[in-house]
Motif scaffolding. Structure first.
Motif, PDB file in Angstrom:
ATOM      1  N   ARG A  41       0.817  -1.218   0.000  1.00 31.06           N
ATOM      2  CA  ARG A  41       0.000   0.000   0.000  1.00 31.06           C
ATOM      3  C   ARG A  41       0.848   1.265   0.000  1.00 31.06           C
ATOM      4  O   ARG A  41       0.498   2.264  -0.613  1.00 31.06           O
ATOM      5  N   THR A  68       3.936   1.580  -1.212  1.00 30.30           N
ATOM      6  CA  THR A  68       4.958   1.577  -2.266  1.00 30.30           C
ATOM      7  C   THR A  68       4.796   2.821  -3.123  1.00 30.30           C
ATOM      8  O   THR A  68       3.695   3.213  -3.481  1.00 30.30           O
ATOM      9  N   GLN A  69       5.932   3.423  -3.460  1.00 28.45           N
ATOM     10  CA  GLN A  69       5.873   4.604  -4.323  1.00 28.45           C
ATOM     11  C   GLN A  69       5.439   4.197  -5.727  1.00 28.45           C
ATOM     12  O   GLN A  69       5.856   3.160  -6.245  1.00 28.45           O
ATOM     13  N   TYR A  70       4.613   5.040  -6.327  1.00 29.99           N
ATOM     14  CA  TYR A  70       4.093   4.734  -7.661  1.00 29.99           C
ATOM     15  C   TYR A  70       5.221   4.666  -8.688  1.00 29.99           C
ATOM     16  O   TYR A  70       5.140   3.924  -9.658  1.00 29.99           O
ATOM     17  N   GLU A  71       6.282   5.405  -8.459  1.00 24.25           N
ATOM     18  CA  GLU A  71       7.401   5.413  -9.393  1.00 24.25           C
ATOM     19  C   GLU A  71       7.992   4.009  -9.552  1.00 24.25           C
ATOM     20  O   GLU A  71       8.308   3.578 -10.661  1.00 24.25           O
ATOM     21  N   VAL A  93       6.402   1.123  -9.047  1.00 21.56           N
ATOM     22  CA  VAL A  93       5.414   0.313  -9.762  1.00 21.56           C
ATOM     23  C   VAL A  93       5.488   0.613 -11.260  1.00 21.56           C
ATOM     24  O   VAL A  93       5.460  -0.296 -12.095  1.00 21.56           O
ATOM     25  N   ALA A  94       5.612   1.883 -11.604  1.00 20.24           N
ATOM     26  CA  ALA A  94       5.700   2.271 -13.018  1.00 20.24           C
ATOM     27  C   ALA A  94       6.970   1.727 -13.660  1.00 20.24           C
ATOM     28  O   ALA A  94       6.957   1.320 -14.829  1.00 20.24           O
TER      29      ALA A  94
END
Length: 136
Positions: free
Chosen positions: A106, A108-111, A113-114
């Motif tokens: 939850r 985790t940085q979106y960067e 994931v991207a």
């Protein structure tokens, strides 16, 4: 005596004009009579018969998890970025291509994931899904 007057002496009897309704119904009847023979027209063909078994090969599922600190896990095995790229390239060559199930913490940085999504796309994986938890 006028038709629209509402006095007590008049016998006002409004009637519905059904002529347009009958005209429309007759036109529809004629259209249906003309189109029914066209719908029933069929060409009889002796088609070939073939028996085949459905191909029920299920693709492999890869669980790719991203922890809150940015660590990446491939089926519960920790990987660095170069190992991840190699595994994605190897998985993209398999037929049928495996499905990548991406799980991220939850916080985790979106960067991150991207970046993982971009690596999967660059490696050639086309089937990717996001796994979430159902709120209780």
């Amino acid at each position: 005596m006028a038709m629209g007057s509402l006095s007590d002496d008049d016998d006002f009897n409004p009637e519905i004009n059904t002529t347009p309704l009958v005209d429309v119904m007759l036109v529809l009847l004629i259209i249906f009579i003309m189109t029914i023979p066209v719908m029933n027209h069929a060409v009889k063909l002796d088609l070939p018969r073939a028996a085949s078994q459905p191909d029920d090969v299920k693709p492999e599922t890869i669980n790719l998890s991203i922890a809150a600190d940015g660590k990446v896990f491939w089926n519960n095995e920790e990987l660095d970025e170069s190992q991840l790229a190699n595994r994605i390239a190897d998985a993209a060559k398999v037929t049928p291509q495996p499905e990548l199930h991406l799980r991220a913490d939850r916080t985790t940085q979106y960067e991150k994931v991207a970046q993982v999504m971009s690596a999967a796309q660059a490696g050639g994986l086309t089937k990717m899904g996001f796994v979430t938890e159902v709120p209780k």
